[in-house]
Every structure is written in C-alpha cells, then in structure tokens.
Design a protein around this motif. Structure first.
Motif, PDB file in Angstrom:
ATOM      1  N   GLY A 137       0.802  -1.217   0.000  1.00 58.15           N
ATOM      2  CA  GLY A 137       0.000   0.000   0.000  1.00 58.15           C
ATOM      3  C   GLY A 137       0.833   1.264   0.000  1.00 58.15           C
ATOM      4  N   GLY A 138       0.121   2.376  -0.091  1.00 63.79           N
ATOM      5  CA  GLY A 138       0.773   3.674  -0.063  1.00 63.79           C
ATOM      6  C   GLY A 138      -0.170   4.730   0.462  1.00 63.79           C
ATOM      7  N   SER A 139       0.412   5.779   1.001  1.00 62.44           N
ATOM      8  CA  SER A 139      -0.362   6.948   1.426  1.00 62.44           C
ATOM      9  C   SER A 139       0.402   8.183   0.959  1.00 62.44           C
ATOM     10  CB  SER A 139      -0.556   6.951   2.945  1.00 62.44           C
ATOM     11  OG  SER A 139      -1.419   8.001   3.326  1.00 62.44           O
ATOM     12  N   ASN A 140       0.532   8.284  -0.354  1.00 66.21           N
ATOM     13  CA  ASN A 140       1.412   9.286  -0.948  1.00 66.21           C
ATOM     14  C   ASN A 140       1.008  10.709  -0.596  1.00 66.21           C
ATOM     15  OD1 ASN A 140       2.689   7.150  -2.136  1.00 66.21           O
ATOM     16  ND2 ASN A 140       2.162   7.691  -4.229  1.00 66.21           N
ATOM     17  N   ALA A 141       2.020  11.491  -0.276  1.00 62.82           N
ATOM     18  CA  ALA A 141       1.806  12.925  -0.040  1.00 62.82           C
ATOM     19  C   ALA A 141       1.882  13.679  -1.360  1.00 62.82           C
ATOM     20  CB  ALA A 141       2.843  13.458   0.934  1.00 62.82           C
ATOM     21  N   PHE A 142       1.069  14.725  -1.452  1.00 60.07           N
ATOM     22  CA  PHE A 142       1.017  15.603  -2.618  1.00 60.07           C
ATOM     23  C   PHE A 142       1.250  17.004  -2.058  1.00 60.07           C
ATOM     24  CE2 PHE A 142      -0.990  18.207  -5.825  1.00 60.07           C
ATOM     25  CZ  PHE A 142      -0.983  17.485  -7.016  1.00 60.07           C
ATOM     26  N   ILE A 143       2.492  17.490  -2.174  1.00 61.07           N
ATOM     27  CA  ILE A 143       2.905  18.728  -1.513  1.00 61.07           C
ATOM     28  C   ILE A 143       2.780  19.898  -2.487  1.00 61.07           C
ATOM     29  CG2 ILE A 143       4.802  19.916  -0.356  1.00 61.07           C
ATOM     30  CD1 ILE A 143       5.915  17.154   0.386  1.00 61.07           C
ATOM     31  N   VAL A 144       2.064  20.920  -2.056  1.00 58.27           N
ATOM     32  CA  VAL A 144       1.900  22.118  -2.878  1.00 58.27           C
ATOM     33  C   VAL A 144       2.543  23.290  -2.147  1.00 58.27           C
ATOM     34  CG1 VAL A 144       0.279  23.585  -4.128  1.00 58.27           C
ATOM     35  CG2 VAL A 144      -0.290  21.173  -3.710  1.00 58.27           C
ATOM     36  N   LEU A 145       3.695  23.739  -2.659  1.00 61.64           N
ATOM     37  CA  LEU A 145       4.413  24.846  -2.035  1.00 61.64           C
ATOM     38  C   LEU A 145       3.792  26.183  -2.437  1.00 61.64           C
ATOM     39  CD1 LEU A 145       8.112  23.640  -2.390  1.00 61.64           C
ATOM     40  CD2 LEU A 145       6.553  23.331  -0.472  1.00 61.64           C
ATOM     41  N   GLU A 146       4.163  27.225  -1.723  1.00 58.13           N
ATOM     42  CA  GLU A 146       3.554  28.546  -1.905  1.00 58.13           C
ATOM     43  C   GLU A 146       3.733  29.083  -3.316  1.00 58.13           C
ATOM     44  OE1 GLU A 146       3.691  32.989   0.248  1.00 58.13           O
ATOM     45  OE2 GLU A 146       5.090  31.418   0.846  1.00 58.13           O
ATOM     46  N   ASP A 147       4.845  28.715  -3.971  1.00 58.21           N
ATOM     47  CA  ASP A 147       5.132  29.258  -5.297  1.00 58.21           C
ATOM     48  C   ASP A 147       4.631  28.366  -6.428  1.00 58.21           C
ATOM     49  OD1 ASP A 147       6.902  27.150  -5.038  1.00 58.21           O
ATOM     50  OD2 ASP A 147       8.539  28.193  -6.078  1.00 58.21           O
ATOM     51  N   LYS A 162      15.447  20.105  -5.809  1.00 59.35           N
ATOM     52  CA  LYS A 162      16.343  18.981  -6.130  1.00 59.35           C
ATOM     53  C   LYS A 162      17.342  18.722  -5.011  1.00 59.35           C
ATOM     54  CE  LYS A 162      18.026  18.699 -10.346  1.00 59.35           C
ATOM     55  NZ  LYS A 162      18.592  19.119 -11.661  1.00 59.35           N
ATOM     56  N   THR A 163      17.703  19.761  -4.259  1.00 51.57           N
ATOM     57  CA  THR A 163      18.643  19.573  -3.144  1.00 51.57           C
ATOM     58  C   THR A 163      17.975  18.867  -1.971  1.00 51.57           C
ATOM     59  OG1 THR A 163      18.140  21.702  -2.057  1.00 51.57           O
ATOM     60  CG2 THR A 163      19.794  21.717  -3.806  1.00 51.57           C
ATOM     61  N   LYS A 164      16.655  18.739  -1.992  1.00 56.17           N
ATOM     62  CA  LYS A 164      15.917  18.130  -0.884  1.00 56.17           C
ATOM     63  C   LYS A 164      15.436  16.716  -1.187  1.00 56.17           C
ATOM     64  CE  LYS A 164      16.087  21.846   1.683  1.00 56.17           C
ATOM     65  NZ  LYS A 164      16.804  21.872   2.979  1.00 56.17           N
ATOM     66  N   ILE A 165      15.726  16.214  -2.382  1.00 56.39           N
ATOM     67  CA  ILE A 165      15.190  14.918  -2.786  1.00 56.39           C
ATOM     68  C   ILE A 165      15.556  13.810  -1.803  1.00 56.39           C
ATOM     69  CG2 ILE A 165      15.426  13.099  -4.540  1.00 56.39           C
ATOM     70  CD1 ILE A 165      15.456  15.337  -6.644  1.00 56.39           C
ATOM     71  N   SER A 166      16.789  13.815  -1.321  1.00 57.65           N
ATOM     72  CA  SER A 166      17.229  12.744  -0.414  1.00 57.65           C
ATOM     73  C   SER A 166      16.567  12.819   0.962  1.00 57.65           C
ATOM     74  CB  SER A 166      18.751  12.794  -0.248  1.00 57.65           C
ATOM     75  OG  SER A 166      19.154  14.025   0.340  1.00 57.65           O
ATOM     76  N   ASP A 167      15.905  13.926   1.255  1.00 55.58           N
ATOM     77  CA  ASP A 167      15.229  14.050   2.550  1.00 55.58           C
ATOM     78  C   ASP A 167      13.916  13.278   2.593  1.00 55.58           C
ATOM     79  OD1 ASP A 167      17.247  15.721   3.347  1.00 55.58           O
ATOM     80  OD2 ASP A 167      16.139  17.576   3.020  1.00 55.58           O
ATOM     81  N   PHE A 168      13.399  12.895   1.432  1.00 55.98           N
ATOM     82  CA  PHE A 168      12.128  12.159   1.384  1.00 55.98           C
ATOM     83  C   PHE A 168      12.383  10.657   1.477  1.00 55.98           C
ATOM     84  CE2 PHE A 168      11.115  16.136  -0.852  1.00 55.98           C
ATOM     85  CZ  PHE A 168       9.966  16.516  -0.172  1.00 55.98           C
ATOM     86  N   ASN A 169      11.787  10.009   2.457  1.00 52.88           N
ATOM     87  CA  ASN A 169      11.927   8.567   2.627  1.00 52.88           C
ATOM     88  C   ASN A 169      10.883   7.845   1.778  1.00 52.88           C
ATOM     89  OD1 ASN A 169      13.988   8.987   4.513  1.00 52.88           O
ATOM     90  ND2 ASN A 169      12.527   9.104   6.211  1.00 52.88           N
ATOM     91  N   GLU A 170      11.121   7.844   0.489  1.00 48.91           N
ATOM     92  CA  GLU A 170      10.147   7.322  -0.468  1.00 48.91           C
ATOM     93  C   GLU A 170      10.853   6.534  -1.565  1.00 48.91           C
ATOM     94  OE1 GLU A 170       6.866   7.886  -0.121  1.00 48.91           O
ATOM     95  OE2 GLU A 170       6.945   9.420   1.453  1.00 48.91           O
ATOM     96  N   GLY A 171      10.099   5.690  -2.241  1.00 53.90           N
ATOM     97  CA  GLY A 171      10.641   4.980  -3.387  1.00 53.90           C
ATOM     98  C   GLY A 171      10.736   5.844  -4.628  1.00 53.90           C
ATOM     99  N   ALA A 172       9.977   6.941  -4.657  1.00 53.51           N
ATOM    100  CA  ALA A 172       9.983   7.810  -5.834  1.00 53.51           C
ATOM    101  C   ALA A 172       9.649   9.235  -5.424  1.00 53.51           C
ATOM    102  CB  ALA A 172       8.980   7.317  -6.877  1.00 53.51           C
ATOM    103  N   VAL A 173      10.257  10.186  -6.102  1.00 61.75           N
ATOM    104  CA  VAL A 173       9.942  11.605  -5.927  1.00 61.75           C
ATOM    105  C   VAL A 173       9.596  12.177  -7.294  1.00 61.75           C
ATOM    106  CG1 VAL A 173      10.790  13.871  -5.221  1.00 61.75           C
ATOM    107  CG2 VAL A 173      11.479  11.826  -3.928  1.00 61.75           C
ATOM    108  N   PHE A 174       8.395  12.731  -7.413  1.00 56.97           N
ATOM    109  CA  PHE A 174       7.950  13.344  -8.656  1.00 56.97           C
ATOM    110  C   PHE A 174       7.762  14.839  -8.414  1.00 56.97           C
ATOM    111  CE2 PHE A 174       7.389   9.063  -9.751  1.00 56.97           C
ATOM    112  CZ  PHE A 174       7.042   8.929 -11.091  1.00 56.97           C
ATOM    113  N   ILE A 175       8.433  15.654  -9.205  1.00 56.84           N
ATOM    114  CA  ILE A 175       8.353  17.109  -9.052  1.00 56.84           C
ATOM    115  C   ILE A 175       7.468  17.683 -10.155  1.00 56.84           C
ATOM    116  CG2 ILE A 175       9.679  19.255  -8.991  1.00 56.84           C
ATOM    117  CD1 ILE A 175      12.059  17.547  -7.969  1.00 56.84           C
TER     118      ILE A 175
END
Length: 429
Positions: free
Chosen positions: A206-216, A373-386
């Motif tokens: 399973g997954g409970s993926n976060a969908f992050i929307v930054l201010e910009d 891109k400098t923060k990608i390694s901070d996410f404990n996930e199998g995938a990061v989609f920007i």
C-alpha cells in the motif's frame, strides 16, 4: 494443483534454454492482441471491478506499451556483462530461477499482472498467477492472450485457488520465488511464508502518498493534476495521492479550486466512455472507507464536499483540518477521499510526509526546481515526482520502502528481480 505446477516446471526447463531473442519474439504479437481487442478486454475489466471504461482502455494500452518496451530492451538488460578484473576473463550472467508465483490484485487487473509476468517470463522463468477472486474473467483472459501470442502453454498459468491456499503453493518446492501486489496484511503473510522456505519475494504494497503544494506552485496545474492523482480509478490505487499537504497561505484557494474540479467529474455508468468516476469494486471497500472518514470527522476533520455512500459508490470527498492522529492521515484510504493538511515550511512538509508508515512516492509542486532537487534525499520514499503525480512508467523502476514493500518492478531492475546473478571468473594457468 500439483499437476499444474509440474506443467510449469517442465515447460520452464526447455523455455530457459531458448535464446533471449527467441523468448522476446512473442512480445510484438502479445502487444498487437492487446491493442486489437482492447475494447473487449476493457469491458471485462469494467464489468468485474467497475473502473470507468475509458480508464480500462488506457490500462490495456499501457500493457501493450510495456510489452513493446521489453521487446526493445530486454536483450540488452539480460545480456552477459563483461567486467574488467585481474582475471583472464570475468563476467556476469543472468539466469532464470524457475517457476515464480504471482499473487495479484483487482484494482488494475491487467496492468499489475503484465508488469509482473512479462519480465519474469522473458528472463526464462515460467509463472503461475493467483489473481484476485473478484476478477476471474480477467484472469482467464490473460492466460488466453499469452497462449494466443505464441508463448508455450505452461509459460503463464492461472491458478484458480483461494487466498487460504497461497501458503501451501509458496511451500511447494516447485515454486522458487513469489511476487505480491496487495495490502500490507497480505504482504506480511506472503513474506512470512516465503521466509520460512528461504524463497525470494517482491512486495508491492500500500501507499499513502503525499502531494505537496508549495507557496510558489502553479496552482491551476497543481489542482488539475491533483484531481487525477486522487480520483483516477475512484482512488483505488496504491500510488494515488492521498494526503494533500498545502502551504497555509494558499490552502483556501487550493481547496476552492479542488472542490469545483471534483464536483465537475462525471459520474454514472462505468461502461459510458464519458464517465470519469464510478463505484468502488465492492461494497465492503466503500463501507471501510466510510468508517475512516466518519472517524476522522469525529476527531475534528472538516467535511468540505462528499462524504456520502450508496452501496459501493462513495462520493468524491475532501476533508480539511486533518491531523496526524486521524485515520485519513495514518491509514491508506482506498477510495476517492482527499485529506488536506496545512504546513508553513518545507521542512514541516517533509516531516509530515515521512511520518507515514508507507513510503511509495511523493509529489512536490514548486517553481524552484533547483532548490527542491537539493531536498530529494530528505524524502523517505521509493519515488519523488516534481510537478507531476506519482505514476508507473515501464522505463523507470517502481517500488517502495517501509510498509510499502520492497523489491522493484519495471525497467532493467524489474527484469532482474527473478534471476540468478551469476559471477564467472576464468584464469588461464
């Protein structure tokens, strides 16, 4: 059942000795059959698990794309790799393991099976598949398609068994490894049995993926993608966006646009190509989702839209003021429910993302690509989609960490999950 497994075992002994060129030669016909009959196959999917037929057609088309991808790339992936060492000669070969068991889910009844079976078979294995009990016609069709494409009978076999029989199949010495796509509970059960017998397993859970929307973020595009990311297949997807982390300065505008967008989704007969969202696959799934939502509301979540159930249909729903203790944050919600959580800083958003027990993927929406891109390694996930929803692509490895499972499907990594990676060293004395 033993006779069926023996057929797979016997076929595999000859199948493994064919060249990779011969094994992949059936893939173009497999893809062609899928495309030529996509309306028929999609109708079967829709009838069995209620997916809108337009989405079911896309699922079948994706399977064809997948077959063509491995036809073009598998020979390179599985060819002997020469390695320079001090020895006269050294290389690595990729040899099949034998008969592999697949335990597959109902939510993408064609795609999930093809993405397991195709790379596993062309690597020289044969497969037996225990498909979900509520998609028996899809299960039968898939075996028929493989055989019509020219694969020898026994390369792919449907296992008409119940879930209670899976443990005995895993224990059978003919089975060399197992792949499961399913729930966390199913993953624990399969991994336990595989571990008892020292058999490799790949788990896509399973997954409970976060969908992050930054201010910009580009809000219009983020909302449009959010609708698909949450509501596709009525939200019944492990990689669907489920927790929407929105910067506090834009949350009101995001929720307003999101609400309008999901209210404009066309509901109705899933066999109608205009229908965008249908009922869930079973009544019990809708009932479970209803319990999660009601409990979260009792704990303080605010219902913005939806929240009603009729039989297996659950209205597209938005909840705001969600906190980390609520079921819609802590648990996987397998249906069209969007949980909105606010944050103030990116660090806070990352902490909220990582607080989940799941780790399949995360989407981040921002215009500052260089910074994120400098923060990608901070996410404990199998995938990061920007600036994109999390989705599977035949060209990219797919899988998660934590309670989302382990191992990888798709791409080069996927075709090498069920092979013996053999090191060979030769010296001339």
């Amino acid at each position: 059942m033993q006779n069926l497994l023996k057929v797979s075992e016997n076929i595999q002994l000859s199948w493994r000795n064919l060249s990779i060129q011969k094994r992949i030669s059936f893939l173009p016909q497999l893809a062609q059959l899928l495309l030529e009959n996509k309306e028929e196959y999609a109708t079967c999917i829709t009838t069995e698990m209620h997916k809108p037929i337009s989405q079911a057609i896309t699922e079948v088309e994706k399977c064809a794309l997948f077959c063509n991808y491995y036809y073009e790339n598998a020979e390179s992936f599985l060819s002997t790799k020469n390695i320079k060492t001090e020895a006269t000669e050294s290389f690595v070969t990729y040899e099949p393991l034998g008969v592999i068991l697949g335990v597959m889910p109902w939510n993408f009844p064609f795609w999930q099976v093809f993405r397991f079976a195709v790379p596993t078979i062309i690597a020289g294995n044969t497969v037996v598949v225990k498909h979900a009990s509520n998609v028996p016609k899809s299960a039968n069709l898939i075996q028929e398609i493989f055989e019509k494409a020219g694969f020898p009978k026994g390369c792919y076999q449907d296992l008409p068994i119940s879930s209670s029989e899976v443990a005995n199949i895993i224990a059978n010495p003919i089975i060399k490894a197992v792949s499961l796509t399913g729930s966390e509970q199913a993953g624990i059960a399969v991994a336990t049995e595989a571990g008892k017998h020292l058999k490799k397993c790949v788990l896509e859970l399973g997954g409970s993926n976060a969908f992050i929307v930054l201010e910009d973020a580009n809000l219009e595009k983020a909302v449009a993608i959010a609708v698909t990311a949450r509501m596709q297949n009525a939200g019944q997807s492990c990689i669907a966006a489920k927790r929407f982390l929105v910067h506090e300065k834009i949350v009101e505008e995001f929720v307003s646009k999101f609400e309008i967008a999901i209210q404009n989704l066309k509901t109705g007969n899933p066999l109608d190509k205009e229908t965008q969202i249908g009922s869930l696959a079973r009544v019990d799934l809708a009932e479970e989702l209803e319990i999660q939502v009601k409990k979260s509301i009792q704990m303080g979540a605010k219902l913005i839209v939806g929240g009603n159930r009729k039989d297996a249909f659950y209205e597209p729903t938005i909840l705001t003021e969600v906190t980390i203790e609520m079921p819609v944050f802590k648990e996987e919600t397998f249906g069209p429910v969007a949980a909105i959580i606010t944050f103030n800083t990116l660090e806070e958003a990352i902490q909220l993302t990582n607080q989940s027990e799941f780790g399949l993927g995360v989407s981040v929406f921002t215009q500052d690509i260089d910074f994120i891109k400098t923060k990608i390694s901070d996410f404990n996930e199998g995938a990061v989609f920007i600036n994109e929803m999390v989705k599977s692509d035949p060209r990219l490895p797919f899988g998660g960490i934590k309670k989302s499972g382990y191992g990888r499907e798709l791409a080069e990594e996927g075709v090498k999950e069920f092979v013996n990676i053999k090191t060979v060293v030769i010296n001339i004395l």
